[in-house]
Scaffold this active site. Structure first.
Site, PDB file in Angstrom:
ATOM      1  N   CYS A 106       9.945 -21.113  65.961  1.00 37.31           N
ATOM      2  CA  CYS A 106       9.140 -19.617  66.375  1.00 37.31           C
ATOM      3  C   CYS A 106       8.602 -18.179  65.680  1.00 37.31           C
ATOM      4  O   CYS A 106       8.124 -17.404  65.924  1.00 37.31           O
ATOM      5  CB  CYS A 106      10.483 -18.744  67.134  1.00 37.31           C
ATOM      6  SG  CYS A 106      12.284 -18.962  66.786  1.00 37.31           S
TER       7      CYS A 106
ATOM      8  N   HIS B 267      16.224 -16.044  67.676  1.00 41.33           N
ATOM      9  CA  HIS B 267      14.957 -16.271  68.541  1.00 41.33           C
ATOM     10  C   HIS B 267      13.784 -14.911  67.803  1.00 41.33           C
ATOM     11  O   HIS B 267      14.088 -13.991  67.645  1.00 41.33           O
ATOM     12  CB  HIS B 267      14.861 -16.360  69.443  1.00 41.33           C
ATOM     13  CG  HIS B 267      13.948 -17.286  69.725  1.00 41.33           C
ATOM     14  ND1 HIS B 267      12.522 -18.290  69.516  1.00 41.33           N
ATOM     15  CD2 HIS B 267      12.520 -16.656  70.928  1.00 41.33           C
ATOM     16  CE1 HIS B 267      11.472 -18.329  70.248  1.00 41.33           C
ATOM     17  NE2 HIS B 267      11.674 -17.920  71.393  1.00 41.33           N
TER      18      HIS B 267
END
Length: 450
Positions: A82, A370
């Site tokens: 990510c 994330h």
């Protein structure tokens, strides 16, 4: 309870009669009884979505938006990349403006190759550095847990670009092992744990570990080339702009593309952190967290959450997308594309946690997991943020065509990091150079890179 075979008295023991009384109390409460019917017979993530949250955060309208919007939607697939997708997505928007592009994909796969290579070397350096530690020490066991995870931080992204550059996706595309990294990670990790033992044994026998480490890295490099293919050292960039005009820039190196075409400067980005456990307006350093050995380890600058938000807003107003680190997938609903602490009516189930953000970090209830990109923000008449537009890297079928709407309530509680330019922090320039607060390698503020 028993402790080493001896029965030990306890202050609290659960009795079946007491459990029966608790159950009767639940059944006597109409609200809880109804909530139980819902929870038993349905997916609460769909059944308990609040109307208020859907009304506020499915609008898709923002009064401050970065243009042009990045295209196409990117998809990290079955990998933990990510941070590479979020970071490259922040770079492609100025590139699109500069070259009049309708869309452009930069290559996370290129960065993935060199990040794996450098992480392997970084790990072996840490093993050498901790050779005097007992094998069962917490630090050595932590290092051995996941030597080359897919995760990373913006600092580590900058390290790779500064050393190796960047290329368009057309020059180094995805492979089976970038899109699904499990097998490659397993093989590399297996070798690195073996190599760790070999290095510790060599040092224990008073041998110089460096020749052995060099040979070990040669074998890791070979494995990466076999699985991912050799990254290009020179390429021609061919593209068609929005006016359907063909362009070709020949003889580019990855470093020239990063510096001349994108204009990347690794000295400019600063990672702002909101860690309420520690003093604000101080640098924060995570020990032994990094990838490129000679580039050093990950450091943030800790600020109040309102400063974090205001600096992100300033950047969006300057038409610059914002890399940020958050806790995902807590309070995320992929179908509606809503990220909001009040999206589900959990209170009807009697669920109402009260931990502070600091305590959620202390007690491992929350951590940075994330990375995504802010591309817009809705401000009220007072200039205060209400909701944020979020570009994710899970493909166009997640959220609303790959975008999510985040409430500012969620931002305050679960966003931990934004990356800004150093020139936007003139009021903190001297404080950026102060001695850093030291966090252990396993601290939750380092979790995005683990």
């Amino acid at each position: 309870m028993r402790f080493f075979g001896q029965k030990v008295s306890a202050d609290i023991t659960l009795q079946s009669e007491e459990l029966s009384e608790w159950t009767k109390a639940i059944n006597a409460d109409p609200t809880l009884k109804f909530a139980s019917t819902v929870a038993v017979n349905s997916n609460v993530r769909d059944a308990l979505i609040t109307r208020d949250s859907k009304t506020k955060y499915t609008t898709g309208v923002f009064n401050n938006v970065v243009t042009p919007e990045g295209a196409p939607r990117m998809n990290q697939k079955s990998s933990g990349r990510c941070w590479l997708f979020a970071a490259t997505n922040t770079l492609r928007i100025p590139l699109m403006s500069k070259y009049n592009l309708e869309k452009i994909e930069l290559s996370p796969a290129f960065l993935f190759f060199y990040d794996k290579l450098e992480k392997a070397n970084f790990f072996l350096e840490q093993i050498v550095d901790t050779a005097a530690e007992d094998i069962d020490s917490r630090i050595v066991q932590h290092l051995l847990t996941d030597p080359v995870s897919d995760g990373g931080q913006f600092t580590m992204f900058a390290n790779i670009i500064e050393k190796y550059g960047l290329v368009p996706m057309s020059s180094y595309g995805e492979s089976a092992s970038t899109e699904n990294s499990a097998v490659l990670n397993e093989l590399v990790t297996t070798l690195l744990r073996q190599y760790a033992g070999e290095l510790r044994e060599a040092i224990a026998n008073k041998k110089d570990p460096k020749p052995l480490q060099k040979e070990q890295m040669k074998r890791i490099h070979q494995l990466l080339v076999l699985f991912l293919g050799p990254p290009p050292s020179e390429f021609d960039w061919e593209f068609v702009d929005k006016d359907n005009k063909y362009h070709s820039i020949k003889g580019l190196t990855p470093k020239r593309f990063a510096k001349e075409c994108i204009g990347f400067n690794g000295e400019s980005p600063v990672s702002l952190l909101n860690d309420p456990r520690n003093e604000y307006e101080k640098p924060v350093h995570v020990k032994r967290l990094g990838n490129v050995v000679e580039a050093g380890e990950v450091t943030y600058f800790n600020v109040d959450i309102d400063v974090l938000a205001n600096k992100a807003i300033e950047r969006i107003k300057e038409n610059k997308p914002v890399f940020f680190g958050t806790h995902t997938p807590i309070y995320h609903h992929n179908k509606t594309g809503i990220i909001d602490t009040h999206i589900w009516d959990y209170e009807s189930l009697g669920f109402k946690p009260t931990q502070s953000k600091a305590d959620r970090l202390r007690y491992h209830q929350s951590l940075m997991t994330h990375a995504m990109v802010f591309t817009g923000v809705q401000l009220n008449d007072k200039g205060e943020p209400i909701r944020w537009k979020v570009e994710n890297s899970w493909g166009k079928d997640q959220g609303k065509e790959g975008y999510y709407t985040m409430s500012h309530d969620f931002f305050k509680e679960y966003v931990y990091q934004v990356v800004v330019d150093k020139n936007s922090l003139v009021e903190y320039i001297d404080k950026l150079k102060e001695d850093a607060i030291q966090l252990e390698p396993w601290d939750p503020c380092g979790a995005l890179a683990q």
